[in-house]
Write a protein that holds these residues in place. Structure first.
Motif, mmCIF file in Angstrom:
data_model
loop_
_atom_site.group_PDB
_atom_site.id
_atom_site.type_symbol
_atom_site.label_atom_id
_atom_site.label_comp_id
_atom_site.label_asym_id
_atom_site.label_seq_id
_atom_site.Cartn_x
_atom_site.Cartn_y
_atom_site.Cartn_z
ATOM 1 N N ILE A 56 0.638 -0.938 -0.116
ATOM 2 C CA ILE A 56 -0.074 -0.578 -0.123
ATOM 3 C C ILE A 56 0.939 1.078 0.164
ATOM 4 O O ILE A 56 0.269 2.176 -0.730
ATOM 5 N N ALA A 57 1.766 1.388 0.800
ATOM 6 C CA ALA A 57 2.655 2.319 0.970
ATOM 7 C C ALA A 57 3.201 2.920 -0.375
ATOM 8 O O ALA A 57 3.586 3.509 -0.783
ATOM 9 N N LEU A 58 3.991 1.534 -2.003
ATOM 10 C CA LEU A 58 4.508 1.109 -2.582
ATOM 11 C C LEU A 58 3.319 2.943 -3.415
ATOM 12 O O LEU A 58 3.605 3.198 -4.570
ATOM 13 N N ILE A 59 2.342 1.636 -3.527
ATOM 14 C CA ILE A 59 0.898 2.506 -4.171
ATOM 15 C C ILE A 59 0.716 3.376 -4.469
ATOM 16 O O ILE A 59 0.552 4.325 -5.437
ATOM 17 N N LYS A 60 1.394 3.992 -2.684
ATOM 18 C CA LYS A 60 0.410 5.763 -2.735
ATOM 19 C C LYS A 60 2.031 6.624 -2.736
ATOM 20 O O LYS A 60 1.563 7.501 -3.547
ATOM 21 N N HIS A 61 3.214 6.048 -3.195
ATOM 22 C CA HIS A 61 4.266 6.921 -3.219
ATOM 23 C C HIS A 61 4.169 7.290 -4.511
ATOM 24 O O HIS A 61 4.820 8.580 -4.567
ATOM 25 N N PHE A 62 3.769 6.332 -5.203
ATOM 26 C CA PHE A 62 3.635 6.912 -6.327
ATOM 27 C C PHE A 62 2.820 7.593 -7.482
ATOM 28 O O PHE A 62 2.391 7.819 -8.530
ATOM 29 N N GLY A 63 1.647 7.017 -6.650
ATOM 30 C CA GLY A 63 0.163 7.993 -6.857
ATOM 31 C C GLY A 63 -0.309 6.614 -7.951
ATOM 32 O O GLY A 63 -1.324 7.719 -8.294
ATOM 33 N N TRP A 64 -0.148 5.384 -8.089
ATOM 34 C CA TRP A 64 -0.942 5.044 -8.967
ATOM 35 C C TRP A 64 -2.209 4.533 -8.561
ATOM 36 O O TRP A 64 -2.185 4.221 -7.048
ATOM 37 N N LYS A 65 -3.310 4.541 -9.274
ATOM 38 C CA LYS A 65 -5.065 5.098 -9.177
ATOM 39 C C LYS A 65 -5.566 3.611 -9.560
ATOM 40 O O LYS A 65 -7.009 2.936 -9.378
ATOM 41 N N TRP A 66 -5.224 2.752 -10.517
ATOM 42 C CA TRP A 66 -5.882 2.043 -11.337
ATOM 43 C C TRP A 66 -4.490 1.014 -11.183
ATOM 44 O O TRP A 66 -3.762 0.483 -12.186
ATOM 45 N N ILE A 67 -5.226 -0.288 -10.888
ATOM 46 C CA ILE A 67 -3.632 -1.651 -10.970
ATOM 47 C C ILE A 67 -4.412 -2.673 -11.159
ATOM 48 O O ILE A 67 -5.581 -2.835 -11.286
ATOM 49 N N GLY A 68 -3.718 -3.712 -12.169
ATOM 50 C CA GLY A 68 -4.204 -4.743 -11.750
ATOM 51 C C GLY A 68 -2.995 -6.289 -10.583
ATOM 52 O O GLY A 68 -2.654 -5.959 -10.203
ATOM 53 N N ILE A 69 -3.879 -7.205 -10.653
ATOM 54 C CA ILE A 69 -3.651 -8.649 -9.738
ATOM 55 C C ILE A 69 -3.822 -9.436 -10.284
ATOM 56 O O ILE A 69 -4.354 -9.822 -10.815
ATOM 57 N N ILE A 70 -2.966 -10.252 -10.158
ATOM 58 C CA ILE A 70 -2.640 -11.871 -10.087
ATOM 59 C C ILE A 70 -2.297 -12.433 -8.468
ATOM 60 O O ILE A 70 -1.299 -12.153 -8.776
ATOM 61 N N TYR A 71 -2.567 -13.270 -8.407
ATOM 62 C CA TYR A 71 -2.245 -14.271 -7.358
ATOM 63 C C TYR A 71 -2.684 -15.442 -7.831
ATOM 64 O O TYR A 71 -3.568 -16.136 -8.495
ATOM 65 N N PRO A 72 -1.646 -16.583 -7.123
ATOM 66 C CA PRO A 72 -2.243 -18.369 -7.636
ATOM 67 C C PRO A 72 -3.504 -18.495 -6.415
ATOM 68 O O PRO A 72 -3.844 -17.606 -5.720
#
Length: 753
Positions: free
Chosen positions: A131-147
């Motif tokens: 969360i800190a990384l995404i918030k640091h760069f100001g990204w608001k639109w992401i995709g998620i991949i998980y097994p």
């Protein structure tokens, strides 16, 4: 088989050797170990657990056929799902279990897993890091991949909730196989979803084994224009060929690592003959030194290799040593715990059996007491921070600007948004059926503003302010009123002064020619009074063309009402005296006593007095004041007289209309009386003009806004004043000035004018 696992194995061996050679830790006790491979298979994992209990050669549950030592603990590096299965098995026998890979928060519960200890922080810290990384760069639109694993599903619930709290939306959530179960159709589907996505940032959540199979089959790091956030602590190069392109700018979370020179020396000089022979060790050994050191005791070194092709895997480059530092710490944690137990064991028990210690009597270890003695500083979780050296550099695929000589002019942090930010002056409007991060930017409605980026609603300005042109801030409204500087105000002032001068000129003519027959025949005193009243009514317009004040609000309506009531009552008196005089000549009528100056003065006084009474009643009941009209015109504050003044104006105007109607009716009835001095026709016309002007004035006044309402009222006053002045006095001035030969007594008596 992952090369990093071999580094972990060597770190394990190195730590055991180092402890056995240290006389200050477990003196007279030698640590031994057995190594089992889970093969990332649950069946083989359970099979290995049974071998640990039964011995190294046969499977006999509840029987221990091992002749070499006592099992003290299990150190494992399996994914959370396998680690939980091991904890359930070994928990039945109260064996301590130390994990250096699994970060599942579920295993933190000491009631369910009382004998499980970990050498890595819990995933709760990893959640905060993501969360800190995404918030640091100001990204608001992401995709998620998980097994597809229970632990990952639970983690996704937590991460999605945390992303929602910071306003980050998810473009897609893609579940991939947790094992190497990729069909061609599945691979195509995964690539299609990733390529179709508009998100530039994709979070890959899972263990290194899961990511290994994902990269092996889909090769996600080869997909361009995407930033990959990996939570698995592994090297990107562990499954890519040295010449394969790897997307620049991808990020991964790693645990704290320390390069120990003694360990590097150990890797370079360890004798492979100490390990059991087999294909697995041979393959790892060849990969470890890139086929430069066959499986033999020959010493390896990096002399002359550095200047050759890039070395990524070999012992010469130990930047990516996997979890080897966590393995090293795990062994030392166990050693310190055993050492404390050794010190607490009575001497006589140690002398009875010097070959081995009996650890089974201690049901629950307190390993957490000794964790603090091992170097765990700067672990992820103690503090989440980013330094300049750790921030990646993104190149041309993400907004870099290149000059002709291929030098980078500017390079920005990659963006990952569904919609562009709404600038101040706009508000966000959600798109139906899409996440909240996908929206349209609509300009603020009239009268509203937004002063921040991505505003969800537009706000109203204070009553005395208005949005600026861009609707980004409030500015004071322009205070305005009908003034002498406005074009309309200048024109009305000019007309008012012109009519005042005209009335004064007529008055001067009548005074100068007061002894002429035509002036005498029209009742000089009433004519003077009417002209003075018309002068004042024109001058009262100047009270309307200035800044409204309490005094001017009273004077503008009062002077207008009183002067017009004097004018109309004087005309009524002139007409009434003609009717009375005509009827007085009829036989049997006793009206001669009503023909005279007293009757005229009485009529004028009484009709005007009632208007004065209305004005003074108004000032005592609802005194006038100024009023700031903020609704009539956009962006302006119109200074007006308050609503009480408007009500008084309607009452005054109503009385004047009644008075004018009576005057019109009397003049209309008397227009054909055979009287030489009869002005009834002129008075009828003037009253017709007066009534017509004010009838048309009311709807125009009600539909006007702002300063136009005052201008309409001034225009009506001037129009009705000029109507009376022109219709009654213009013909007489024409005869006095241009036809003096007709201004004779005989002509007046004959009515030949």
């Amino acid at each position: 088989m992952l090369l990093e696992d071999f580094y972990n194995f060597l770190s394990f061996v190195f730590a055991v050797d180092e402890i056995n050679q240290n006389p200050n830790i477990l003196p007279n006790v030698t640590l031994g170990y057995n190594v089992y491979d889970s093969y990332v298979d649950l069946f083989r994992t359970v099979y290995g657990a049974v071998l640990i209990f039964s011995g190294n050669t046969a499977q006999y549950p509840n029987y221990n056929c091992d002749q070499y030592g006592v099992l003290a603990a299990i150190i494992e590096g399996m994914s959370s799902s396998f680690s939980i299965q091991y904890a359930n098995i070994f928990g039945m026998y109260k064996y301590p279990q130390i994990g250096f890979v699994s970060q599942d928060p579920l295993q933190t519960n000491k009631q369910k897993f009382p004998d499980f200890y970990r050498a890595v922080p819990s995933e709760n810290t990893l959640y905060d890091g993501v969360i800190a990384l995404i918030k640091h760069f100001g990204w608001k639109w992401i995709g998620i991949i998980y097994p597809d694993a229970d632990s990952n599903i639970n983690a996704m619930k937590i991460i999605k909730n945390m992303l929602d709290q910071i306003g980050v939306c998810i473009d897609f959530t893609l579940t991939v196989p947790a094992i190497n179960d990729y069909s061609l159709q599945r691979i195509r589907q995964i690539k299609y979803i990733i390529n179709k996505s508009t998100a530039n940032v994709i979070l890959v959540y899972g263990s290194k084994n899961d990511v290994y199979y994902l990269e092996l089959n889909v090769k996600i790091t080869h997909i361009p224009n995407k930033i990959w956030i990996h939570t698995a602590d592994y090297s990107f190069r562990m499954i890519n060929h040295v010449n394969d392109p790897v997307v620049n700018g991808s990020l991964r979370f790693i645990l704290h690592k320390r390069e120990d020179p003694n360990f590097i020396k150990f890797v370079q000089e360890v004798n492979p003959s100490r390990f059991p022979p087999g294909r697995t060790f041979t393959t790892w050994w060849d990969e470890l030194c890139e086929n430069r050191c066959p499986f033999n005791p020959r010493r390896r070194n990096c002399t002359g290799v550095e200047s050759g092709r890039q070395i990524l895997y070999s012992h010469c480059n130990l930047r990516f040593t996997g979890m080897s530092y966590a393995v090293y710490n795990s062994v030392y944690v166990l050693a310190y715990a055993l050492h404390q137990l050794y010190l607490e064991t009575p001497l006589n028990e140690r002398l009875l059996d010097q070959r081995k210690l009996t650890f089974q009597d201690l049901k629950h270890w307190k390993l957490h007491k000794y964790v603090k003695k091992v170097n765990f500083t700067n672990r992820l979780g103690d503090e989440i921070y980013f330094t300049g050296d750790e921030i990646p550099t993104w190149y041309d695929i993400f907004n870099a600007v290149y000059l002709p000589n291929y030098t980078i002019l500017a390079q920005k942090t990659p963006r990952s948004i569904c919609s562009e930010s709404c600038l101040p002056g706009y508000r966000k409007s959600s798109r139906e059926g899409q996440p909240v991060c996908c929206y349209d930017c609509l300009p603020c409605p009239e009268g509203q503003f937004s002063n921040e980026t991505d505003a969800t609603v537009c706000m109203y300005c204070p009553e005395d302010q208005w949005p600026n042109e861009n609707k980004t801030a409030c500015v004071p409204k322009i205070v305005t009123f009908l003034s002498h500087e406005d074009p309309i105000g200048i024109a009305l002032t000019f007309i008012a002064v012109l009519f005042t001068i005209s009335a004064s000129a007529v008055l001067g003519i009548f005074i100068n020619y007061q002894h002429t027959p035509i002036v005498k025949a029209n009742n000089r005193d009433l004519s003077y009074l009417i002209l003075i009243a018309l002068m004042l009514s024109c001058l009262c317009c100047l009270f309307f063309i200035e800044r409204p004040e309490r005094v001017s609000c009273f004077l503008r309506q009062s002077v207008f009402g009183i002067t017009f009531s004097i004018s109309i009552s004087s005309l009524l008196a002139k007409t009434a005296i003609v009717v009375i005089a005509f009827n007085a000549t009829k036989p049997g009528k006793n009206l001669r006593k009503w023909v005279g100056a007293k009757v005229l003065k009485y009529i004028v006084f009484m009709c005007s007095l009632f208007q004065v009474f209305i004005c003074f009643t108004w000032i005592f009941v609802a005194p006038p004041s100024t009023y700031k009209n903020t609704e009539s015109e956009i962006g302006r504050i119109i200074l007006e007289c308050d609503k009480a003044s408007a009500i008084a104006f309607y009452i005054i105007l109503g009385y004047l209309c009644i008075l004018g109607s009576v005057c019109f009716l009397v003049a209309f009835l008397a227009r054909k009386l055979p009287d030489t001095f009869n002005d009834a026709k002129l008075i009828t016309f003037s009253m017709l003009v007066f009534i017509t002007v004010w009838i048309f004035f009311i709807p125009t006044y009600l539909s006007a806004k702002g300063t136009s309402t005052v201008a309409v009222q001034v225009f009506a006053i001037l129009a009705s004043s000029s109507g009376m002045l022109g219709s009654i006095f213009a013909p007489k001035c024409y005869i006095i000035l241009l036809k003096p030969e007709q201004n004779k007594k005989k002509n007046v008596l004959k009515g030949t004018m």
